[in-house]
Design an enzyme around this catalytic site. Structure first.
Site, PDB file in Angstrom:
ATOM      1  CG  PHE A   1      46.491  50.769  -8.801  1.00 29.98           C
ATOM      2  CD1 PHE A   1      45.974  51.570  -9.803  1.00 29.98           C
ATOM      3  CD2 PHE A   1      47.548  49.923  -9.111  1.00 29.98           C
ATOM      4  CE1 PHE A   1      46.486  51.527 -11.092  1.00 29.98           C
ATOM      5  CE2 PHE A   1      48.071  49.869 -10.389  1.00 29.98           C
ATOM      6  CZ  PHE A   1      47.530  50.667 -11.383  1.00 29.98           C
TER       7      PHE A   1
ATOM      8  CB  SER B   1      46.149  51.114  -1.383  1.00 27.19           C
ATOM      9  OG  SER B   1      47.341  51.021  -2.132  1.00 27.19           O
TER      10      SER B   1
ATOM     11  CG  ASP C   1      51.998  47.571   2.694  1.00 27.11           C
ATOM     12  OD1 ASP C   1      52.269  47.073   1.582  1.00 27.11           O
ATOM     13  OD2 ASP C   1      51.100  48.407   2.850  1.00 27.11           O
TER      14      ASP C   1
ATOM     15  CG  HIS D   1      48.935  46.841   0.365  1.00 20.76           C
ATOM     16  ND1 HIS D   1      49.341  48.080   0.818  1.00 20.76           N
ATOM     17  CD2 HIS D   1      48.141  47.077  -0.725  1.00 20.76           C
ATOM     18  CE1 HIS D   1      48.827  49.025   0.040  1.00 20.76           C
ATOM     19  NE2 HIS D   1      48.101  48.445  -0.900  1.00 20.76           N
TER      20      HIS D   1
END
Length: 261
Positions: free
Chosen positions: A22, A90, A199, A229
């Site tokens: 994202f 993700s 993360d 992350h």
């Protein structure tokens, strides 16, 4: 800044779809894609709608737009490859799980890399606050404090992700991960779950939920200790690429086709 464009790496009859996260771009999955290509795979890395252009473009998309883009990319790989696996970073990991749920005959394996199945409490609270009339008209995007959640300073500097998070698109992400969480018991493809303890974006407990709830007979879990992350470009990116490569080598083989253990 790194290259934000989608790319394709022609190889053999086994394929891998690599899906970014994202507000990110295919740059996030480039090291993984190149490592898979060196193993002989044909690799495709699409750019999701609304990404790599402007935050305003992302704010005009829905999660269905992202899911359809992955479907199209999967169709393109299946036209060239006998078997295909999906690795997603993700949001890309959530999209990989969603696609495996709805296209079980087309997805040989999944690598869910720092994949969310819920948003952190702070993000959910922000969405509620920003839905109130005084803020809804004024706040269109939230800044990313400190940039991308990447420990490697060079990769963080080169990562061409958006510097802000569009609010409406964040709401779409929230809706989507709730869908994916409900779908986990119906995902049958062999699944690799990789997440870092450090993360700051997606709670590591999401990996626990995926491992516990997924319906796949074959689930492998790998926990990282040093990355943040975006693990596909962070300090343990080579380890991640090797883990995904070995998992895909196993489950793209003829003897494992169909999700057998």
């Amino acid at each position: 800044m790194g290259d934000a464009d989608p790319f394709d790496l022609p190889g053999g009859p086994r394929g891998a779809l690599c899906v970014h996260g994202f507000t990110g771009t295919p740059f996030e999955v480039r090291p993984l894609a190149e490592a898979l290509h060196r193993r002989g795979l044909t690799v495709s890395a699409p750019r999701l709608p609304g990404h790599g252009t402007s935050p305003a473009d992302l704010d005009r998309t829905t999660w269905l737009d992202w899911a359809r883009a992955v479907d199209r990319a999967l169709d393109g790989l299946l036209a060239r490859c006998e078997r295909v696996a999906i690795a997603g970073m993700s949001l890309g990991g959530a999209l990989a799980l969603h696609t495996a749920r709805h296209r079980p005959d087309d997805v040989a394996a999944v690598a869910a890399l720092a994949a969310p199945v819920w948003l952190p409490r702070a993000a959910r609270l922000a969405l509620r606050a920003l839905a109130l009339p005084p803020l809804a008209r004024r706040v269109r995007a939230l800044p990313k404090r400190g940039g991308s959640d990447v420990r490697d300073p060079a990769m963080r500097a080169h990562n061409p992700s958006y510097p802000v998070i569009p609010v409406r698109a964040l709401g779409e992400l929230d809706r989507f991960v709730q869908v994916v969480r409900r779908e986990l018991p119906f995902v049958r493809a062999p699944t690799l779950v990789v997440h870092s303890r450090r993360d700051h974006t997606v709670p590591p407990a999401c990996a626990d939920e995926i491992e516990r709830a997924i319906g796949a007979r074959v689930v492998r879990r790998r926990t990282l200790c040093d990355s943040f992350h975006v693990i596909t470009i962070d300090v343990e990116r080579d380890l991640v690429a090797d883990e995904v490569g070995r998992f895909f080598d196993t489950h793209l083989s003829d003897t494992h086709w169909g999700g057998a253990a």
